[in-house]
Design a protein around this motif. Structure first.
Motif, PDB file in Angstrom:
ATOM      1  N   ALA A  29      -7.773 -21.106 -41.327  1.00  0.00           N
ATOM      2  CA  ALA A  29      -8.607 -21.284 -39.815  1.00  0.00           C
ATOM      3  C   ALA A  29      -8.032 -21.435 -38.746  1.00  0.00           C
ATOM      4  N   GLY A  30      -7.023 -22.436 -38.692  1.00  0.00           N
ATOM      5  CA  GLY A  30      -6.334 -22.690 -37.497  1.00  0.00           C
ATOM      6  C   GLY A  30      -5.130 -21.712 -37.163  1.00  0.00           C
ATOM      7  N   LYS A  31      -4.537 -21.225 -38.268  1.00  0.00           N
ATOM      8  CA  LYS A  31      -3.773 -20.130 -37.932  1.00  0.00           C
ATOM      9  C   LYS A  31      -4.530 -18.859 -37.226  1.00  0.00           C
ATOM     10  N   VAL A  32      -5.582 -18.476 -37.875  1.00  0.00           N
ATOM     11  CA  VAL A  32      -6.406 -17.391 -37.359  1.00  0.00           C
ATOM     12  C   VAL A  32      -6.783 -17.527 -36.084  1.00  0.00           C
ATOM     13  N   CYS A  33      -7.299 -18.780 -35.701  1.00  0.00           N
ATOM     14  CA  CYS A  33      -7.582 -19.051 -34.262  1.00  0.00           C
ATOM     15  C   CYS A  33      -6.643 -19.018 -33.489  1.00  0.00           C
ATOM     16  N   SER A  34      -5.549 -19.813 -33.887  1.00  0.00           N
ATOM     17  CA  SER A  34      -4.364 -19.476 -32.840  1.00  0.00           C
ATOM     18  C   SER A  34      -3.709 -18.414 -32.673  1.00  0.00           C
ATOM     19  N   VAL A  35      -3.625 -17.424 -33.501  1.00  0.00           N
ATOM     20  CA  VAL A  35      -3.273 -16.083 -33.164  1.00  0.00           C
ATOM     21  C   VAL A  35      -4.113 -15.294 -32.528  1.00  0.00           C
ATOM     22  N   VAL A  36      -5.619 -15.475 -32.745  1.00  0.00           N
ATOM     23  CA  VAL A  36      -6.497 -14.720 -31.914  1.00  0.00           C
ATOM     24  C   VAL A  36      -6.818 -15.418 -30.617  1.00  0.00           C
ATOM     25  N   GLY A  37      -6.314 -16.627 -30.149  1.00  0.00           N
ATOM     26  CA  GLY A  37      -6.362 -17.220 -29.102  1.00  0.00           C
ATOM     27  C   GLY A  37      -5.311 -16.711 -28.097  1.00  0.00           C
ATOM     28  N   ILE A  38      -4.026 -16.469 -28.878  1.00  0.00           N
ATOM     29  CA  ILE A  38      -2.808 -16.183 -28.192  1.00  0.00           C
ATOM     30  C   ILE A  38      -2.959 -14.772 -27.823  1.00  0.00           C
ATOM     31  N   ILE A  39      -3.373 -13.823 -28.338  1.00  0.00           N
ATOM     32  CA  ILE A  39      -3.685 -12.301 -28.379  1.00  0.00           C
ATOM     33  C   ILE A  39      -4.759 -12.189 -27.040  1.00  0.00           C
ATOM     34  N   LEU A  40      -5.752 -12.896 -27.257  1.00  0.00           N
ATOM     35  CA  LEU A  40      -6.658 -13.004 -26.141  1.00  0.00           C
ATOM     36  C   LEU A  40      -6.156 -13.372 -24.590  1.00  0.00           C
ATOM     37  N   VAL A  96      -7.619 -27.814 -34.576  1.00  0.00           N
ATOM     38  CA  VAL A  96      -8.162 -28.125 -33.328  1.00  0.00           C
ATOM     39  C   VAL A  96      -7.272 -27.237 -32.273  1.00  0.00           C
ATOM     40  N   MET A  97      -6.097 -27.346 -32.259  1.00  0.00           N
ATOM     41  CA  MET A  97      -5.259 -26.472 -31.535  1.00  0.00           C
ATOM     42  C   MET A  97      -5.683 -24.913 -31.435  1.00  0.00           C
ATOM     43  N   GLY A  98      -6.041 -24.326 -32.560  1.00  0.00           N
ATOM     44  CA  GLY A  98      -6.526 -22.987 -32.839  1.00  0.00           C
ATOM     45  C   GLY A  98      -7.771 -22.883 -31.990  1.00  0.00           C
ATOM     46  N   VAL A  99      -8.650 -23.822 -32.174  1.00  0.00           N
ATOM     47  CA  VAL A  99     -10.071 -23.532 -31.330  1.00  0.00           C
ATOM     48  C   VAL A  99      -9.684 -23.781 -29.887  1.00  0.00           C
ATOM     49  N   LEU A 100      -8.984 -24.604 -29.604  1.00  0.00           N
ATOM     50  CA  LEU A 100      -8.885 -24.964 -28.007  1.00  0.00           C
ATOM     51  C   LEU A 100      -8.032 -23.858 -27.520  1.00  0.00           C
ATOM     52  N   SER A 101      -7.240 -23.084 -28.283  1.00  0.00           N
ATOM     53  CA  SER A 101      -6.392 -21.873 -27.768  1.00  0.00           C
ATOM     54  C   SER A 101      -7.532 -20.773 -27.480  1.00  0.00           C
ATOM     55  N   LEU A 102      -8.582 -20.689 -28.052  1.00  0.00           N
ATOM     56  CA  LEU A 102      -9.557 -19.746 -27.778  1.00  0.00           C
ATOM     57  C   LEU A 102     -10.301 -20.072 -26.558  1.00  0.00           C
ATOM     58  N   LEU A 103     -10.361 -21.326 -26.255  1.00  0.00           N
ATOM     59  CA  LEU A 103     -11.520 -21.728 -25.370  1.00  0.00           C
ATOM     60  C   LEU A 103     -10.803 -22.114 -23.851  1.00  0.00           C
ATOM     61  N   ILE A 104      -9.656 -22.517 -23.954  1.00  0.00           N
ATOM     62  CA  ILE A 104      -8.750 -22.818 -22.575  1.00  0.00           C
ATOM     63  C   ILE A 104      -7.871 -21.492 -22.218  1.00  0.00           C
ATOM     64  N   PRO A 105      -8.284 -20.907 -21.070  1.00  0.00           N
ATOM     65  CA  PRO A 105      -7.311 -20.071 -20.574  1.00  0.00           C
ATOM     66  C   PRO A 105      -6.125 -20.289 -20.069  1.00  0.00           C
ATOM     67  N   LEU A 106      -4.989 -19.480 -19.988  1.00  0.00           N
ATOM     68  CA  LEU A 106      -3.667 -19.863 -19.720  1.00  0.00           C
ATOM     69  C   LEU A 106      -2.956 -20.846 -20.539  1.00  0.00           C
ATOM     70  N   GLY A 126      -3.741 -21.875 -23.305  1.00  0.00           N
ATOM     71  CA  GLY A 126      -4.178 -21.441 -24.808  1.00  0.00           C
ATOM     72  C   GLY A 126      -3.103 -20.759 -25.357  1.00  0.00           C
ATOM     73  N   ILE A 127      -2.181 -20.188 -24.737  1.00  0.00           N
ATOM     74  CA  ILE A 127      -0.831 -19.738 -25.173  1.00  0.00           C
ATOM     75  C   ILE A 127      -0.099 -20.692 -25.947  1.00  0.00           C
ATOM     76  N   ILE A 128       0.088 -21.825 -24.880  1.00  0.00           N
ATOM     77  CA  ILE A 128       0.755 -22.953 -25.597  1.00  0.00           C
ATOM     78  C   ILE A 128       0.218 -23.476 -26.623  1.00  0.00           C
ATOM     79  N   LEU A 129      -1.283 -23.665 -26.703  1.00  0.00           N
ATOM     80  CA  LEU A 129      -1.825 -24.320 -27.731  1.00  0.00           C
ATOM     81  C   LEU A 129      -1.750 -23.592 -28.955  1.00  0.00           C
ATOM     82  N   GLY A 130      -2.044 -22.240 -28.674  1.00  0.00           N
ATOM     83  CA  GLY A 130      -1.748 -21.456 -30.028  1.00  0.00           C
ATOM     84  C   GLY A 130      -0.486 -21.400 -30.689  1.00  0.00           C
ATOM     85  N   VAL A 131       0.554 -21.522 -29.908  1.00  0.00           N
ATOM     86  CA  VAL A 131       2.041 -21.764 -30.296  1.00  0.00           C
ATOM     87  C   VAL A 131       2.188 -23.044 -31.116  1.00  0.00           C
TER      88      VAL A 131
END
Length: 93
Positions: A59-70, A16-26, A28-33
Motif C-alpha cells: 500500500a505504501g509503494k502504491v501511494c508513493s508512486v501515485v503521489g509522485i505522479i500526481l 505513512v510516507m506514501g499517504v503524505l506524498s498524496l496529501l502534501i503538494p511539492l 510529496g515528490i520527496i516523500l514519495g521517493v
C-alpha cells in the motif's frame, strides 16, 4: 496461544510516507521517493526477521508512486499555466 507477529516499523513508515506524498503538494515528490526507499529496506528486513507488514509495504509503494505522479502532473500544469499567463498580449492601458 498463537503468537502475534509484529509489523515491521519501516513498513509503517512506508505507508505513512506514501499517504503524505498524496496529501502534501511539492514536498510529496520527496516523500514519495523516501517511501519507495523505506519499502525496499523493509522488504529485505522482513525476510530476515520474519515480521509481518507485506500489505503495508504494498500500500505504501502504491501511494508513493501515485503521489509522485500526481505531484509531477501538478507541477507541469502550474508551469503551463504560468507560461500562458506570462505570454499573453493583454494590456490594461
Amino acid at each position: 496461544m498463537d503468537e502475534v507477529k509484529r509489523s515491521n516499523s519501516k513498513a509503517i513508515v512506508t505507508l505513512v510516507m506514501g499517504v503524505l506524498s498524496l496529501l502534501i503538494p511539492l514536498i510529496g515528490i520527496i516523500l514519495g521517493v523516501l517511501g519507495l526507499i523505506f519499502a525496499s529496506k523493509s522488504k529485505a528486513e522482513m525476510k530476515v526477521t520474519g515480521e509481518s507488514g507485506n500489505g503495508l509495504v504494498t500500500a505504501g509503494k502504491v501511494c508513493s508512486v501515485v503521489g509522485i505522479i500526481l505531484n509531477i502532473i501538478a507541477i507541469l500544469i502550474f508551469f503551463v499555466f504560468f507560461y500562458f499567463v506570462v505570454n499573453t498580449d493583454i494590456s490594461t492601458y
